[in-house]
Motif scaffolding. Structure first.
Motif, PDB file in Angstrom:
ATOM      1  N   MET A 120      27.399 -20.504  -5.723  1.00  0.00           N
ATOM      2  CA  MET A 120      27.366 -19.244  -6.476  1.00  0.00           C
ATOM      3  C   MET A 120      26.179 -19.238  -7.426  1.00  0.00           C
ATOM      4  N   SER A 121      25.940 -20.364  -8.068  1.00  0.00           N
ATOM      5  CA  SER A 121      24.805 -20.461  -8.987  1.00  0.00           C
ATOM      6  C   SER A 121      23.486 -20.314  -8.230  1.00  0.00           C
ATOM      7  N   GLN A 122      23.401 -20.898  -7.056  1.00  0.00           N
ATOM      8  CA  GLN A 122      22.182 -20.760  -6.251  1.00  0.00           C
ATOM      9  C   GLN A 122      21.983 -19.308  -5.813  1.00  0.00           C
ATOM     10  N   ASN A 123      23.072 -18.639  -5.455  1.00  0.00           N
ATOM     11  CA  ASN A 123      22.973 -17.218  -5.105  1.00  0.00           C
ATOM     12  C   ASN A 123      22.498 -16.406  -6.302  1.00  0.00           C
ATOM     13  N   ARG A 124      23.009 -16.750  -7.471  1.00  0.00           N
ATOM     14  CA  ARG A 124      22.581 -16.050  -8.683  1.00  0.00           C
ATOM     15  C   ARG A 124      21.103 -16.321  -8.961  1.00  0.00           C
ATOM     16  N   GLN A 125      20.662 -17.549  -8.742  1.00  0.00           N
ATOM     17  CA  GLN A 125      19.239 -17.867  -8.934  1.00  0.00           C
ATOM     18  C   GLN A 125      18.381 -17.073  -7.961  1.00  0.00           C
ATOM     19  N   ALA A 126      18.844 -16.943  -6.721  1.00  0.00           N
ATOM     20  CA  ALA A 126      18.106 -16.133  -5.743  1.00  0.00           C
ATOM     21  C   ALA A 126      18.050 -14.680  -6.203  1.00  0.00           C
ATOM     22  N   SER A 127      19.145 -14.199  -6.764  1.00  0.00           N
ATOM     23  CA  SER A 127      19.171 -12.832  -7.294  1.00  0.00           C
ATOM     24  C   SER A 127      18.200 -12.685  -8.463  1.00  0.00           C
ATOM     25  N   LYS A 128      18.148 -13.701  -9.334  1.00  0.00           N
ATOM     26  CA  LYS A 128      17.181 -13.688 -10.448  1.00  0.00           C
ATOM     27  C   LYS A 128      15.752 -13.654  -9.912  1.00  0.00           C
ATOM     28  N   ASP A 129      15.500 -14.433  -8.854  1.00  0.00           N
ATOM     29  CA  ASP A 129      14.161 -14.471  -8.272  1.00  0.00           C
ATOM     30  C   ASP A 129      13.784 -13.109  -7.686  1.00  0.00           C
ATOM     31  N   ARG A 130      14.743 -12.449  -7.025  1.00  0.00           N
ATOM     32  CA  ARG A 130      14.468 -11.107  -6.488  1.00  0.00           C
ATOM     33  C   ARG A 130      14.191 -10.123  -7.618  1.00  0.00           C
ATOM     34  N   LEU A 131      14.960 -10.221  -8.701  1.00  0.00           N
ATOM     35  CA  LEU A 131      14.744  -9.352  -9.851  1.00  0.00           C
ATOM     36  C   LEU A 131      13.368  -9.615 -10.463  1.00  0.00           C
ATOM     37  N   ALA A 132      13.009 -10.882 -10.611  1.00  0.00           N
ATOM     38  CA  ALA A 132      11.692 -11.225 -11.170  1.00  0.00           C
ATOM     39  C   ALA A 132      10.574 -10.676 -10.285  1.00  0.00           C
ATOM     40  N   ALA A 133      10.738 -10.777  -8.977  1.00  0.00           N
ATOM     41  CA  ALA A 133       9.726 -10.249  -8.054  1.00  0.00           C
ATOM     42  C   ALA A 133       9.617  -8.734  -8.194  1.00  0.00           C
ATOM     43  N   SER A 134      10.747  -8.058  -8.327  1.00  0.00           N
ATOM     44  CA  SER A 134      10.744  -6.612  -8.495  1.00  0.00           C
ATOM     45  C   SER A 134      10.056  -6.212  -9.798  1.00  0.00           C
ATOM     46  N   LEU A 135      10.367  -6.924 -10.882  1.00  0.00           N
ATOM     47  CA  LEU A 135       9.736  -6.610 -12.167  1.00  0.00           C
ATOM     48  C   LEU A 135       8.239  -6.931 -12.137  1.00  0.00           C
ATOM     49  N   ASP A 136       7.870  -8.012 -11.457  1.00  0.00           N
ATOM     50  CA  ASP A 136       6.450  -8.336 -11.301  1.00  0.00           C
ATOM     51  C   ASP A 136       5.733  -7.242 -10.517  1.00  0.00           C
ATOM     52  N   TYR A 137       6.390  -6.741  -9.478  1.00  0.00           N
ATOM     53  CA  TYR A 137       5.799  -5.656  -8.688  1.00  0.00           C
ATOM     54  C   TYR A 137       5.566  -4.427  -9.560  1.00  0.00           C
ATOM     55  N   GLU A 138       6.566  -4.077 -10.363  1.00  0.00           N
ATOM     56  CA  GLU A 138       6.411  -2.918 -11.244  1.00  0.00           C
ATOM     57  C   GLU A 138       5.234  -3.109 -12.195  1.00  0.00           C
ATOM     58  N   THR A 139       5.140  -4.286 -12.798  1.00  0.00           N
ATOM     59  CA  THR A 139       4.052  -4.559 -13.740  1.00  0.00           C
ATOM     60  C   THR A 139       2.698  -4.519 -13.037  1.00  0.00           C
ATOM     61  N   ASN A 140       2.629  -5.132 -11.864  1.00  0.00           N
ATOM     62  CA  ASN A 140       1.377  -5.129 -11.108  1.00  0.00           C
ATOM     63  C   ASN A 140       0.994  -3.720 -10.667  1.00  0.00           C
ATOM     64  N   LEU A 141       1.970  -2.951 -10.225  1.00  0.00           N
ATOM     65  CA  LEU A 141       1.702  -1.574  -9.815  1.00  0.00           C
ATOM     66  C   LEU A 141       1.212  -0.755 -11.000  1.00  0.00           C
ATOM     67  N   ARG A 142       1.853  -0.927 -12.147  1.00  0.00           N
ATOM     68  CA  ARG A 142       1.428  -0.195 -13.346  1.00  0.00           C
ATOM     69  C   ARG A 142      -0.006  -0.566 -13.704  1.00  0.00           C
TER      70      ARG A 142
END
Length: 176
Positions: A120-142
């Protein structure tokens, strides 16, 4: 200079109609339109979205995957075996003599509970990584869109100056 409407921003900067934008692109254009920042801390966002079970799974994985836990657990296991092999066996009171059936049952139970919690913790870490990638994309796009907008402004200024220079040259040529 009046603010550019959202649909015009979408078409001009992303070359997409407003209805075809994904959530990240929409947030970026909203931030451009409103003049606010888009970057956020992924860890803070993930913590805000975490449930009690998520936080508990992270804590169990952090403790269960540490050297402190490994050392303490080794000491407990060696103590258990020593206590049941020598000390209590000497008095005939060993409650789990060799081959330590009860200890094996407890270890199996611990493994059966700990493994899914760590997953469960590993799944949560994967979810955190997806969120970080999404936020990085937003920042890079901006950043990319802001650079594009700056280029457009500079191109407009250069063009205006060239037109003004051409007008001055024409005026001087007519006078001379």
């Amino acid at each position: 200079m009046p603010p550019i409407p959202f649909a015009d921003l979408a078409q001009r900067l992303l070359r997409k109609p407003a209805h075809a934008l994904d959530a990240e692109e929409r947030r970026v254009l909203d931030s451009i339109e409103s003049g606010t920042i888009v970057s956020r801390d992924a860890a803070d966002e993930a913590d805000a979205r975490a449930s009690l079970g998520d936080r508990l799974a992270d804590r169990v994985a952090a403790v269960g995957g540490s050297w402190g836990f490994i050392i303490a657990f080794t000491i407990v296991l060696l103590g258990w075996m020593l206590l049941n092999s020598d000390v209590l066996a000497h008095f005939g009171a060993a409650f789990d003599p060799y081959p330590y059936i009860f200890l094996n049952l407890m270890l199996s139970t611990l493994a059966a509970i700990q493994a899914p919690v760590i997953m469960m913790s590993q799944n949560r870490q994967a979810s955190k990584d997806r969120l970080a990638a999404s936020l990085d994309y937003e920042t890079n796009l901006r950043a990319e869109l802001d650079i594009l907008r700056l280029h457009e402004k500079l191109d407009t200024l250069v063009l205006e100056r060239l037109v003004a220079l051409e007008a001055k040259i024409d005026t001087l040529a007519k006078q001379g």
